[in-house]
Motif scaffolding. Structure first.
Motif, PDB file in Angstrom:
ATOM      1  N   ARG A  49       0.819  -1.219   0.000  1.00  0.00           N
ATOM      2  CA  ARG A  49       0.000   0.000   0.000  1.00  0.00           C
ATOM      3  C   ARG A  49       0.851   1.267   0.000  1.00  0.00           C
ATOM      4  NH1 ARG A  49      -1.658   2.840   4.419  1.00  0.00           N
ATOM      5  NH2 ARG A  49      -1.273   1.092   5.858  1.00  0.00           N
ATOM      6  N   LEU A  50       1.956   1.246   0.753  1.00  0.00           N
ATOM      7  CA  LEU A  50       2.746   2.461   0.927  1.00  0.00           C
ATOM      8  C   LEU A  50       3.876   2.620  -0.084  1.00  0.00           C
ATOM      9  CD1 LEU A  50       3.082   2.589   4.821  1.00  0.00           C
ATOM     10  CD2 LEU A  50       1.645   4.054   3.374  1.00  0.00           C
ATOM     11  N   ALA A  51       4.396   1.505  -0.595  1.00  0.00           N
ATOM     12  CA  ALA A  51       5.600   1.580  -1.427  1.00  0.00           C
ATOM     13  C   ALA A  51       5.339   1.358  -2.909  1.00  0.00           C
ATOM     14  CB  ALA A  51       6.644   0.581  -0.936  1.00  0.00           C
ATOM     15  N   GLY A  52       4.296   0.598  -3.239  1.00  0.00           N
ATOM     16  CA  GLY A  52       4.010   0.342  -4.648  1.00  0.00           C
ATOM     17  C   GLY A  52       5.080  -0.453  -5.360  1.00  0.00           C
ATOM     18  N   VAL A  53       5.744  -1.352  -4.631  1.00  0.00           N
ATOM     19  CA  VAL A  53       6.782  -2.199  -5.225  1.00  0.00           C
ATOM     20  C   VAL A  53       6.276  -3.642  -5.266  1.00  0.00           C
ATOM     21  CG1 VAL A  53       8.662  -0.716  -4.418  1.00  0.00           C
ATOM     22  CG2 VAL A  53       7.873  -2.618  -2.982  1.00  0.00           C
ATOM     23  N   PRO A  54       6.929  -4.501  -6.074  1.00  0.00           N
ATOM     24  CA  PRO A  54       6.541  -5.911  -6.046  1.00  0.00           C
ATOM     25  C   PRO A  54       6.720  -6.501  -4.648  1.00  0.00           C
ATOM     26  CG  PRO A  54       7.940  -5.446  -7.943  1.00  0.00           C
ATOM     27  CD  PRO A  54       7.975  -4.224  -7.078  1.00  0.00           C
ATOM     28  N   VAL A  55       5.711  -7.213  -4.175  1.00  0.00           N
ATOM     29  CA  VAL A  55       5.761  -7.869  -2.867  1.00  0.00           C
ATOM     30  C   VAL A  55       5.696  -9.369  -3.087  1.00  0.00           C
ATOM     31  CG1 VAL A  55       4.575  -8.199  -0.676  1.00  0.00           C
ATOM     32  CG2 VAL A  55       4.740  -5.905  -1.664  1.00  0.00           C
ATOM     33  N   LEU A  56       6.753 -10.057  -2.699  1.00  0.00           N
ATOM     34  CA  LEU A  56       6.815 -11.504  -2.889  1.00  0.00           C
ATOM     35  C   LEU A  56       5.993 -12.200  -1.811  1.00  0.00           C
ATOM     36  CD1 LEU A  56      10.639 -11.834  -3.634  1.00  0.00           C
ATOM     37  CD2 LEU A  56       8.767 -11.344  -5.215  1.00  0.00           C
ATOM     38  N   PRO A  57       5.374 -13.331  -2.126  1.00  0.00           N
ATOM     39  CA  PRO A  57       4.558 -14.034  -1.130  1.00  0.00           C
ATOM     40  C   PRO A  57       5.408 -14.572   0.012  1.00  0.00           C
ATOM     41  CG  PRO A  57       4.755 -15.329  -3.142  1.00  0.00           C
ATOM     42  CD  PRO A  57       5.339 -13.993  -3.446  1.00  0.00           C
TER      43      PRO A  57
END
Length: 202
Positions: A49-57
């Protein structure tokens, strides 16, 4: 190739918000190996929500809000340390709580960090007690040969505490993220840019 582990001196000190700011500023993926507690917004969801980067599971998503070793036991899950090897490439990895939090009954986060050999950023609050917590964290990492990239503070400015931790701990002082109200992607990015030199992370 930016690769960092962000750990904290305690839980609830603002580590995830700092991690989101750093990941967003660098524009690189984020990974939380173990998430304990799913009722509220998870750390991965906060960063997304805050960074807008890919988040890995996450490797493990545990329902119980407790230390990973206990949460896993209550949830009936066996944590395999080999499943906690960070993926290759640019990456920000976030630990849980402090460095001596147990991952299993026989493995601490600091032991994982020693295996990974990825530079660690220690995230510390600025309030009373931070000198002791920060220096103990630094000593625990050094005792295991974990490379320490530096220390980042979160909270209102307390110059003497911040300076003495860096001096006695022999670590680089990266900057301080002040309280941010309201906390949005825009206000977080602006606060990070105003208080940290991105060249210190590349």
């Amino acid at each position: 190739m930016p690769r960092f582990v962000v750990t904290g001196t305690d839980t609830g000190i603002g580590k995830t918000v700092f991690t989101a700011a750093l990941a967003g500023a660098l524009g690189i993926p984020y990974w939380k190996p173990i998430q304990s507690g799913l009722e509220e917004e998870t750390d991965s969801e906060v960063v997304a929500r805050l960074a807008g980067v890919p988040v890995l599971p996450e490797a493990y998503r545990l329902v119980t809000p407790a230390s990973p070793h206990l949460a896993a036991e209550i949830d009936g899950v066996a944590i395999d340390p080999d499943a906690l090897t960070p993926p290759a490439g640019d990456l920000i990895v976030e630990g849980a709580g402090g460095v001596l939090v147990p991952v299993t009954r026989t493995l601490l986060y600091a032991d994982l960090f020693a295996r990974w050999r990825i530079p660690v950023i220690v995230c510390a609050r600025t309030g009373l007690g931070t000198i002791n917590h920060s220096l103990l964290t630094i000593e625990a990492l050094r005792a295991r040969g974990v490379p320490i990239h530096g220390i980042a503070f979160v909270g209102d400015a307390v110059e003497d505490s911040e300076a003495i931790v860096a001096k006695i701990g022999g670590v680089r002082r990266l900057g301080r993220l002040p309280p941010i109200h309201p906390l949005t992607p825009e206000t977080l990015a602006a606060a990070f840019a105003a208080n940290f030199d991105l060249a210190g992370f590349t």
